[in-house]
Design a protein around this motif. Structure first.
Motif, PDB file in Angstrom:
ATOM      1  N   ASN A  67      21.696 -18.462  45.473  1.00 15.10           N
ATOM      2  CA  ASN A  67      21.952 -19.689  44.738  1.00 15.10           C
ATOM      3  C   ASN A  67      23.419 -20.101  44.775  1.00 15.10           C
ATOM      4  OD1 ASN A  67      19.268 -20.268  43.807  1.00 15.10           O
ATOM      5  ND2 ASN A  67      19.472 -18.410  42.612  1.00 15.10           N
ATOM      6  N   GLU A  68      24.132 -19.568  45.699  1.00 14.45           N
ATOM      7  CA  GLU A  68      25.529 -19.938  45.861  1.00 14.45           C
ATOM      8  C   GLU A  68      25.600 -21.414  46.271  1.00 14.45           C
ATOM      9  OE1 GLU A  68      29.318 -18.639  48.589  1.00 14.45           O
ATOM     10  OE2 GLU A  68      27.512 -17.432  48.652  1.00 14.45           O
ATOM     11  N   PRO A  69      26.627 -22.141  45.879  1.00 15.94           N
ATOM     12  CA  PRO A  69      26.696 -23.579  46.198  1.00 15.94           C
ATOM     13  C   PRO A  69      26.573 -23.885  47.682  1.00 15.94           C
ATOM     14  CG  PRO A  69      28.331 -23.043  44.553  1.00 15.94           C
ATOM     15  CD  PRO A  69      27.710 -21.744  44.986  1.00 15.94           C
ATOM     16  N   SER A  70      27.166 -23.074  48.530  1.00 17.55           N
ATOM     17  CA  SER A  70      27.065 -23.358  49.960  1.00 17.55           C
ATOM     18  C   SER A  70      25.624 -23.212  50.437  1.00 17.55           C
ATOM     19  CB  SER A  70      27.987 -22.448  50.764  1.00 17.55           C
ATOM     20  OG  SER A  70      27.612 -21.093  50.598  1.00 17.55           O
ATOM     21  N   VAL A  71      24.896 -22.257  49.881  1.00 14.22           N
ATOM     22  CA  VAL A  71      23.483 -22.089  50.235  1.00 14.22           C
ATOM     23  C   VAL A  71      22.689 -23.271  49.697  1.00 14.22           C
ATOM     24  CG1 VAL A  71      21.443 -20.640  49.942  1.00 14.22           C
ATOM     25  CG2 VAL A  71      23.659 -19.591  50.344  1.00 14.22           C
ATOM     26  N   ALA A  72      23.034 -23.728  48.490  1.00  8.88           N
ATOM     27  CA  ALA A  72      22.343 -24.890  47.921  1.00  8.88           C
ATOM     28  C   ALA A  72      22.576 -26.115  48.790  1.00  8.88           C
ATOM     29  CB  ALA A  72      22.821 -25.133  46.499  1.00  8.88           C
ATOM     30  N   LEU A  73      23.807 -26.281  49.261  1.00  9.73           N
ATOM     31  CA  LEU A  73      24.090 -27.423  50.144  1.00  9.73           C
ATOM     32  C   LEU A  73      23.331 -27.304  51.452  1.00  9.73           C
ATOM     33  CD1 LEU A  73      27.910 -27.866  49.521  1.00  9.73           C
ATOM     34  CD2 LEU A  73      26.048 -29.312  48.715  1.00  9.73           C
ATOM     35  N   TYR A  74      23.202 -26.090  51.968  1.00  7.74           N
ATOM     36  CA  TYR A  74      22.433 -25.876  53.194  1.00  7.74           C
ATOM     37  C   TYR A  74      20.972 -26.247  52.975  1.00  7.74           C
ATOM     38  CZ  TYR A  74      20.017 -23.498  56.966  1.00  7.74           C
ATOM     39  OH  TYR A  74      19.198 -23.209  58.014  1.00  7.74           O
ATOM     40  N   ARG A  75      20.415 -25.817  51.828  1.00  5.48           N
ATOM     41  CA  ARG A  75      19.023 -26.151  51.532  1.00  5.48           C
ATOM     42  C   ARG A  75      18.850 -27.654  51.356  1.00  5.48           C
ATOM     43  NH1 ARG A  75      17.600 -21.258  47.368  1.00  5.48           N
ATOM     44  NH2 ARG A  75      17.530 -19.627  48.949  1.00  5.48           N
ATOM     45  N   LEU A  76      19.825 -28.277  50.731  1.00  9.16           N
ATOM     46  CA  LEU A  76      19.775 -29.733  50.569  1.00  9.16           C
ATOM     47  C   LEU A  76      19.818 -30.418  51.932  1.00  9.16           C
ATOM     48  CD1 LEU A  76      19.827 -32.085  48.558  1.00  9.16           C
ATOM     49  CD2 LEU A  76      22.309 -31.975  48.635  1.00  9.16           C
ATOM     50  N   GLN A  77      20.659 -29.920  52.815  1.00  3.42           N
ATOM     51  CA  GLN A  77      20.742 -30.469  54.163  1.00  3.42           C
ATOM     52  C   GLN A  77      19.407 -30.302  54.900  1.00  3.42           C
ATOM     53  OE1 GLN A  77      23.500 -28.429  56.670  1.00  3.42           O
ATOM     54  NE2 GLN A  77      23.407 -29.944  58.293  1.00  3.42           N
ATOM     55  N   GLU A  78      18.786 -29.135  54.769  1.00  5.72           N
ATOM     56  CA  GLU A  78      17.483 -28.913  55.397  1.00  5.72           C
ATOM     57  C   GLU A  78      16.452 -29.901  54.862  1.00  5.72           C
ATOM     58  OE1 GLU A  78      16.482 -24.874  54.537  1.00  5.72           O
ATOM     59  OE2 GLU A  78      16.998 -24.218  56.560  1.00  5.72           O
ATOM     60  N   HIS A  79      16.458 -30.073  53.544  1.00  5.19           N
ATOM     61  CA  HIS A  79      15.506 -31.002  52.924  1.00  5.19           C
ATOM     62  C   HIS A  79      15.723 -32.422  53.436  1.00  5.19           C
ATOM     63  CE1 HIS A  79      13.047 -33.039  50.002  1.00  5.19           C
ATOM     64  NE2 HIS A  79      14.094 -33.771  49.649  1.00  5.19           N
ATOM     65  N   VAL A  80      16.967 -32.851  53.499  1.00  4.40           N
ATOM     66  CA  VAL A  80      17.266 -34.196  53.980  1.00  4.40           C
ATOM     67  C   VAL A  80      16.841 -34.338  55.436  1.00  4.40           C
ATOM     68  CG1 VAL A  80      19.170 -35.765  54.548  1.00  4.40           C
ATOM     69  CG2 VAL A  80      19.102 -34.633  52.331  1.00  4.40           C
ATOM     70  N   ARG A  81      17.117 -33.334  56.233  1.00  6.99           N
ATOM     71  CA  ARG A  81      16.751 -33.395  57.652  1.00  6.99           C
ATOM     72  C   ARG A  81      15.236 -33.502  57.839  1.00  6.99           C
ATOM     73  NH1 ARG A  81      19.978 -29.729  61.433  1.00  6.99           N
ATOM     74  NH2 ARG A  81      20.610 -29.172  59.354  1.00  6.99           N
ATOM     75  N   ARG A  82      14.469 -32.814  56.970  1.00  2.03           N
ATOM     76  CA  ARG A  82      13.004 -32.880  57.077  1.00  2.03           C
ATOM     77  C   ARG A  82      12.453 -34.200  56.559  1.00  2.03           C
ATOM     78  NH1 ARG A  82      12.620 -27.200  55.110  1.00  2.03           N
ATOM     79  NH2 ARG A  82      12.680 -28.216  53.094  1.00  2.03           N
ATOM     80  N   SER A  83      13.015 -34.693  55.465  1.00  2.00           N
ATOM     81  CA  SER A  83      12.417 -35.864  54.814  1.00  2.00           C
ATOM     82  C   SER A  83      13.019 -37.187  55.282  1.00  2.00           C
ATOM     83  CB  SER A  83      12.543 -35.740  53.302  1.00  2.00           C
ATOM     84  OG  SER A  83      13.901 -35.708  52.930  1.00  2.00           O
ATOM     85  N   LEU A  84      14.156 -37.176  55.951  1.00  2.00           N
ATOM     86  CA  LEU A  84      14.815 -38.414  56.344  1.00  2.00           C
ATOM     87  C   LEU A  84      13.977 -39.284  57.280  1.00  2.00           C
ATOM     88  CD1 LEU A  84      17.374 -40.023  55.922  1.00  2.00           C
ATOM     89  CD2 LEU A  84      18.314 -38.926  57.950  1.00  2.00           C
ATOM     90  N   PRO A  85      13.341 -38.750  58.329  1.00  2.00           N
ATOM     91  CA  PRO A  85      12.542 -39.625  59.195  1.00  2.00           C
ATOM     92  C   PRO A  85      11.430 -40.355  58.439  1.00  2.00           C
ATOM     93  CG  PRO A  85      12.892 -37.507  60.268  1.00  2.00           C
ATOM     94  CD  PRO A  85      13.392 -37.385  58.860  1.00  2.00           C
ATOM     95  N   GLU A  86      10.767 -39.652  57.543  1.00  2.00           N
ATOM     96  CA  GLU A  86       9.695 -40.283  56.765  1.00  2.00           C
ATOM     97  C   GLU A  86      10.267 -41.366  55.849  1.00  2.00           C
ATOM     98  OE1 GLU A  86       6.249 -39.058  53.542  1.00  2.00           O
ATOM     99  OE2 GLU A  86       7.273 -37.492  54.676  1.00  2.00           O
ATOM    100  N   LEU A  87      11.399 -41.079  55.222  1.00  2.00           N
ATOM    101  CA  LEU A  87      12.030 -42.069  54.351  1.00  2.00           C
ATOM    102  C   LEU A  87      12.498 -43.289  55.149  1.00  2.00           C
ATOM    103  CD1 LEU A  87      14.113 -39.798  51.963  1.00  2.00           C
ATOM    104  CD2 LEU A  87      12.072 -41.118  51.416  1.00  2.00           C
TER     105      LEU A  87
END
Length: 162
Positions: A67-87
Motif C-alpha cells: 500500500n505504499e504510495p508508489s504502488v498505489a500510483l502504479y495500480r492507478l496507472q494500470e486501472h487507467v490503462r485498462r479502462s481508458l479505451p472503453e471510456l
C-alpha cells in the motif's frame, strides 16, 4: 500463554558458533537447532509461538509495501490503462449522440417557430380572405353592371329585321 519448552542436549563448545538446523527423526513437529554448540529441540507449540510474531511482522511489512504510495500510483496507472479505451469509446458515442440531439433540437425549434409564425399570420389570412370576398363581390357587381349594360342596349335597339 505457556512458556516454550526448551530441551538442551549436549554442550560441546568446540569451534566457532554456528547455526544449524535439522529435522529430528523423532516424533513429528520436533526440530533441532544448534547454537554455539548447544542443541535445542523445539516442539510445535514452541515453533508456533516463535513463528506467529515473525509472520505477523512479515505480513504487516508486506501490507505496508503493497500500500505504499508508489504502488498505489502504479495500480492507478494500470486501472487507467485498462479502462481508458472503453471510456474513450463512451465519450465518442456521447459526442455523437449529442450532435444528433442538437440537430433534432434545432429541427424541432425551427418547426415550432414556423408553426408560431403560421399562427401569427392567421390575422393576415383573415384579412386576405375578406379582401378576396370583397373583390369577388365587386367582380360580381361589375359583371352584373356590364350584363345590364350589354343586355339593355340589345333590348333597346333590337337588330333590324325585314
Amino acid at each position: 500463554m505457556e512458556e516454550p519448552e526448551m530441551q538442551l542436549k549436549g554442550a560441546a563448545a568446540t569451534g566457532p558458533c554456528s547455526d544449524s538446523r535439522s529435522h529430528d527423526g523423532g516424533p513429528a513437529g520436533r526440530e533441532r537447532e544448534r547454537v554455539c554448540g548447544i542443541t535445542r529441540v523445539r516442539t510445535d507449540r514452541q515453533t508456533t509461538a516463535v513463528s506467529v510474531p515473525v509472520t505477523d511482522k512479515f505480513t504487516e511489512s508486506m501490507y505496508v509495501l503493497a500500500n505504499e504510495p508508489s504502488v498505489a500510483l502504479y495500480r492507478l496507472q494500470e486501472h487507467v490503462r485498462r479502462s481508458l479505451p472503453e471510456l474513450a469509446q463512451h465519450k465518442s458515442d456521447m459526442q455523437s449522440w449529442e450532435e444528433q440531439s442538437q440537430g433534432a433540437i434545432y429541427t424541432v425549434e425551427y418547426a415550432c417557430s414556423a408553426i408560431k409564425n403560421m399562427t401569427d399570420s392567421s390575422v393576415y389570412f383573415k384579412s386576405i380572405d375578406s379582401l378576396l370576398k370583397q373583390a369577388i363581390a365587386m367582380k360580381d357587381q361589375l359583371n352584373a353592371a356590364q350584363g345590364r349594360s350589354t343586355v339593355a342596349p340589345q333590348v333597346k335597339n333590337p337588330p333590324a329585321s325585314s
